[in-house]
Design an enzyme around this catalytic site. Structure first.
Site, mmCIF file in Angstrom:
data_model
loop_
_atom_site.group_PDB
_atom_site.id
_atom_site.type_symbol
_atom_site.label_atom_id
_atom_site.label_comp_id
_atom_site.label_asym_id
_atom_site.label_seq_id
_atom_site.Cartn_x
_atom_site.Cartn_y
_atom_site.Cartn_z
ATOM 1 N N ASP A 43 0.958 -0.751 -6.614
ATOM 2 C CA ASP A 43 1.969 -1.336 -7.495
ATOM 3 C C ASP A 43 3.255 -0.495 -7.494
ATOM 4 O O ASP A 43 3.205 0.702 -7.796
ATOM 5 C CB ASP A 43 1.368 -1.360 -8.910
ATOM 6 C CG ASP A 43 2.202 -2.148 -9.874
ATOM 7 O OD1 ASP A 43 2.348 -3.361 -9.665
ATOM 8 O OD2 ASP A 43 2.724 -1.556 -10.837
ATOM 9 N N ASP A 102 -6.008 -2.989 -7.200
ATOM 10 C CA ASP A 102 -4.608 -2.757 -7.525
ATOM 11 C C ASP A 102 -4.470 -1.310 -8.013
ATOM 12 O O ASP A 102 -5.142 -0.929 -8.983
ATOM 13 C CB ASP A 102 -4.190 -3.718 -8.647
ATOM 14 C CG ASP A 102 -2.822 -4.324 -8.388
ATOM 15 O OD1 ASP A 102 -2.685 -5.554 -8.468
ATOM 16 O OD2 ASP A 102 -1.894 -3.537 -8.117
ATOM 17 N N GLU A 144 3.546 -2.318 -2.605
ATOM 18 C CA GLU A 144 4.507 -3.262 -3.194
ATOM 19 C C GLU A 144 5.808 -2.479 -3.317
ATOM 20 O O GLU A 144 5.872 -1.500 -4.076
ATOM 21 C CB GLU A 144 4.046 -3.751 -4.565
ATOM 22 C CG GLU A 144 5.018 -4.782 -5.120
ATOM 23 C CD GLU A 144 4.942 -4.978 -6.621
ATOM 24 O OE1 GLU A 144 4.611 -4.022 -7.344
ATOM 25 O OE2 GLU A 144 5.195 -6.099 -7.081
ATOM 26 N N ASP A 172 -14.678 -16.731 -23.503
ATOM 27 C CA ASP A 172 -13.674 -16.067 -24.367
ATOM 28 C C ASP A 172 -12.252 -16.526 -24.033
ATOM 29 O O ASP A 172 -11.299 -16.035 -24.607
ATOM 30 C CB ASP A 172 -13.785 -14.536 -24.246
ATOM 31 C CG ASP A 172 -13.348 -14.024 -22.864
ATOM 32 O OD1 ASP A 172 -13.234 -12.803 -22.697
ATOM 33 O OD2 ASP A 172 -13.129 -14.869 -21.963
ATOM 34 N N HIS A 197 1.281 -13.425 -8.486
ATOM 35 C CA HIS A 197 1.193 -13.574 -9.940
ATOM 36 C C HIS A 197 2.521 -13.298 -10.641
ATOM 37 O O HIS A 197 2.629 -13.441 -11.865
ATOM 38 C CB HIS A 197 0.104 -12.631 -10.477
ATOM 39 C CG HIS A 197 0.453 -11.203 -10.268
ATOM 40 N ND1 HIS A 197 0.534 -10.627 -9.008
ATOM 41 C CD2 HIS A 197 0.815 -10.230 -11.133
ATOM 42 C CE1 HIS A 197 0.895 -9.371 -9.127
ATOM 43 N NE2 HIS A 197 1.078 -9.103 -10.401
ATOM 44 N N ASP A 198 3.520 -12.854 -9.868
ATOM 45 C CA ASP A 198 4.837 -12.566 -10.471
ATOM 46 C C ASP A 198 5.882 -13.624 -10.135
ATOM 47 O O ASP A 198 7.017 -13.529 -10.616
ATOM 48 C CB ASP A 198 5.385 -11.225 -9.935
ATOM 49 C CG ASP A 198 4.603 -10.031 -10.429
ATOM 50 O OD1 ASP A 198 4.558 -9.022 -9.710
ATOM 51 O OD2 ASP A 198 4.025 -10.121 -11.535
ATOM 52 N N ASP A 254 -13.625 -18.423 -16.214
ATOM 53 C CA ASP A 254 -14.182 -17.792 -17.417
ATOM 54 C C ASP A 254 -15.652 -18.189 -17.560
ATOM 55 O O ASP A 254 -15.963 -19.372 -17.690
ATOM 56 C CB ASP A 254 -13.383 -18.279 -18.645
ATOM 57 C CG ASP A 254 -14.041 -17.849 -19.961
ATOM 58 O OD1 ASP A 254 -13.754 -18.480 -20.995
ATOM 59 O OD2 ASP A 254 -14.853 -16.906 -19.937
HETATM 60 O O1 TEU Z 1 5.629 -5.931 -10.259
HETATM 61 C C1 TEU Z 1 6.732 -5.142 -9.882
HETATM 62 C C2 TEU Z 1 7.981 -5.946 -10.016
HETATM 63 O O2 TEU Z 1 8.201 -6.553 -11.000
HETATM 64 C C3 TEU Z 1 8.927 -5.868 -8.885
HETATM 65 O O3 TEU Z 1 8.483 -4.882 -7.998
HETATM 66 C C4 TEU Z 1 9.015 -7.053 -7.985
HETATM 67 O O4 TEU Z 1 10.388 -7.061 -7.654
HETATM 68 C C5 TEU Z 1 8.586 -8.374 -8.473
HETATM 69 O O5 TEU Z 1 8.854 -9.293 -7.482
HETATM 70 C C6 TEU Z 1 9.328 -8.798 -9.742
HETATM 71 O O6 TEU Z 1 10.364 -9.641 -9.419
HETATM 72 C C7 TEU Z 1 4.446 -5.165 -10.415
HETATM 73 C C8 TEU Z 1 3.338 -6.119 -10.812
HETATM 74 O O7 TEU Z 1 3.135 -7.058 -9.762
HETATM 75 C C9 TEU Z 1 3.756 -6.784 -12.098
HETATM 76 O O8 TEU Z 1 2.821 -7.796 -12.484
HETATM 77 C C10 TEU Z 1 3.862 -5.724 -13.182
HETATM 78 O O9 TEU Z 1 4.378 -6.316 -14.360
HETATM 79 C C11 TEU Z 1 4.805 -4.595 -12.746
HETATM 80 O O10 TEU Z 1 4.599 -4.152 -11.407
HETATM 81 C C12 TEU Z 1 4.608 -3.369 -13.628
HETATM 82 O O11 TEU Z 1 3.358 -2.790 -13.314
#
Ligand code: TEU
Length: 537
Positions: free
Chosen positions: A194, A98, A245, A25, A309-310, A21
């Site tokens: 995505d 993305d 993805e 903010d 990030h997930d 940052d």
């Molecule tokens: O994530 C998609 C998602 O949640 C699944 O495809 C995948 O199985 C993942 O491993 C969850 O367990 C994408 C983005 O990376 C996520 O940050 C978003 O929230 C989501 O799509 C909706 O756009």
């Protein structure tokens, strides 16, 4: 083997809102990414994948887009973005964005018009029906939301605030292709797409006999027509790299998306590991690697990642983030960078950052976790037990701010961070890593350099041995006369690697290891906890 620049690349994922940052903010921003490009280049990465920074109300941290052709103020301005792109290219690196086109934000002008009346010209930009079926969404008990104004339901694969676009409508497809050209004409080098396999929906939305298995959301008839049209109308006219993805995909389906003769995508992320293996399972992991290698090698290109990030950071999810944090971080890094496929480094993974366990649901931001918590508590489950059951896989585990140094907020912000900094930042931070020759950072740097100097890591065959061993993962990579053996002890115990006789005798040189060599060790192949070795044979 059909050589391509992107097959030889290492991708570094920047979740910019947690990166650096520069305006106080409490959110990271694109200026912060610019300031740290030398750090990313010094690690050795070639490509940066930037998480969404488009105009968005941020219900799902930028994955709910309300203006595809702008940069959200938290991240900066379009000028900042264009300067970032120039600075990335000036360093000989590439930038992929993305592409989030399965859905928009409910505050996108298209949706505002679409929901305003049944005969609005944009009504069928989205999916409206009189009745809902029994499908769930990723984030809610039903994939349908009732809209009072027109007395119909709209479809959303994720949050209520993320209505799915109607890809059956050619006008929608042309709008998206136009938007893609807007960014490609700026000079970006490709897209991470995505949930790109969700674009096609099942005809008539039939009820599912197993509504909790949401795989009905993806891989539906028509998806390949859309991707081929996207390729023919847009992608093939640019020198770009695309990674899809693709949840719910098998190796056989995978080839349909990324087969080199398919004219669709270049490579993919599958989720057979991260969506189905909550805690490390060597047998399942080895099986998945073998099926994907046998199914795709020589036909389409795979990706290798255990962080994003997930998903919870690998040292916490699958390794050991306490006494073996450093060796386990290096061990999993060796695994990901020596398996066949394109390796991804998620920000902070290169310094062995860990997951978090905050005290209360109020400390968390992730809409997926919060919705799951609300749904369970509404169904009568104990709030504390529910909260604790969600900690291991909460997406916020990997979204805490990047830890740059041991100053306040780990040097991430001089403001109040949007998500609390992991309290262990005093010990785990970039400054410490750069000052320690044995740090995880320098180990990643060596791994990436090995890849740059040895094609066998990219184009070599994959031949596992000791396949039934529950703790040792061992495999050859071979290309021409070059043959390497990768030997990993993915466990907290010391384990003797009983290699086949011919294997041991043919080891010529140790190329990399995450423990110092012990002269005169009792047994050369007694591996320490999370010990990793790469040999040239
Ligand atoms: O994530 C998609 C998602 O949640 C699944 O495809 C995948 O199985 C993942 O491993 C969850 O367990 C994408 C983005 O990376 C996520 O940050 C978003 O929230 C989501 O799509 C909706 O756009």
């Amino acid at each position: 083997m059909n050589k391509k620049w992107w097959k030889e690349a290492v991708v570094y994922q920047v979740y910019w809102r947690s990166f650096l940052d520069t305006d106080g903010d409490g959110y990271g921003d694109l200026e912060g990414v610019i300031q740290k490009l030398d750090y990313i280049r010094d690690l050795g990465a070639d490509v940066i994948w930037l998480n969404p920074c488009y105009g968005s109300p941020d219900v799902d941290n930028g994955y709910d887009i309300s203006d595809y052709r702008s940069v959200m103020p938290k991240a900066g301005t379009m000028d900042t973005f264009e300067r970032l792109l120039r600075e990335v290219h000036a360093r000989g690196m590439k930038l992929i964005m993305d592409l989030v086109v399965n859905h928009t934000s409910d505050r996108h002008p298209w949706f505002i018009e679409s929901r305003s009346s049944k005969d609005n010209p944009k009504r069928d930009y989205y999916i409206w029906r009189k009745d809902k079926n029994n499908w769930r969404s990723y984030f809610t008990p039903s994939a349908w939301e009732y809209d009072e104004r027109t007395g119909e339901y709209y479809f959303h694969s994720f949050a209520v605030e993320q209505p799915d676009l109607n890809w059956a409508n050619p006008k929608v497809r042309e709008e998206i292709y136009d938007m893609m050209r807007f960014w490609l004409d700026k000079g970006i080098d490709g897209f991470r797409m995505d949930v790109i396999n969700l674009l096609a929906k099942q005809e008539g939305f039939p009820d599912s006999p197993h509504p909790d298995n949401i795989s009905y959301l993806g891989n539906n008839p028509g998806i390949h027509d859309y991707l081929r049209e996207m390729h023919d109308k847009v992608l093939q006219h640019y020198d770009v790299f695309t990674v899809g993805e693709i949840p719910f995909v098998t190796p056989e389906d995978g080839v349909l998306y990324v087969g080199e003769d398919r004219g669709e995508l270049n490579t993919l992320f599958h989720f057979e590991v991260l969506d189905y293996i909550a805690y490390w399972d060597m047998g399942k992991f080895k099986d998945i690697q073998k099926r994907w290698y046998d199914g795709m090698w020589g036909k389409g290109w795979n990706s290798q990642f255990l962080n994003n990030h997930d998903h919870t950071r690998v040292v916490t999810r699958y390794g050991n983030d306490k006494e073996y944090r450093v060796p386990s971080a290096k061990c999993f890094a060796t695994l990901i960078h020596t398996l066949p496929g394109m390796p991804y480094v998620y920000q902070g993974e290169e310094i062995g950052m860990t997951g978090v366990r905050y005290e209360s649901i109020d400390d968390y931001n992730d809409i997926a976790m919060i919705n799951k918590y609300k749904e369970a508590v509404a169904a009568g489950r104990d709030p504390q037990a529910t909260f604790e059951s969600l900690l291991h896989l909460s997406r916020d585990n990997s979204r805490t701010p990047m830890q740059w140094n041991d100053s306040a907020n780990a040097g991430f912000t001089e403001g109040v961070p949007w998500l609390k900094v992991n309290p262990n930042y005093r010990e785990i931070n970039v400054e410490q890593a750069l000052s320690d020759p044995d740090s995880v950072f320098y180990y990643y740097q060596k791994l990436i350099r090995l890849r740059k100097e040895n094609e066998v890591m990219v184009y070599g065959s994959y031949e596992p041995i000791l396949e039934d061993h529950p703790q040792i993962y061992a495999f050859y990579r071979a290309l021409g006369s070059e043959r390497w053996l990768i030997l990993l002890n993915i466990s907290e115990q010391e384990v003797l690697a009983e290699l086949p006789e011919d294997a041991a005798s043919r080891l010529q040189e140790t190329l990399l290891r995450n423990y110092p060599e012990e002269a005169g060790a009792a047994d050369e192949f007694l591996l320490k906890p999370y010990e990793a070795r790469i040999y040239r044979c």
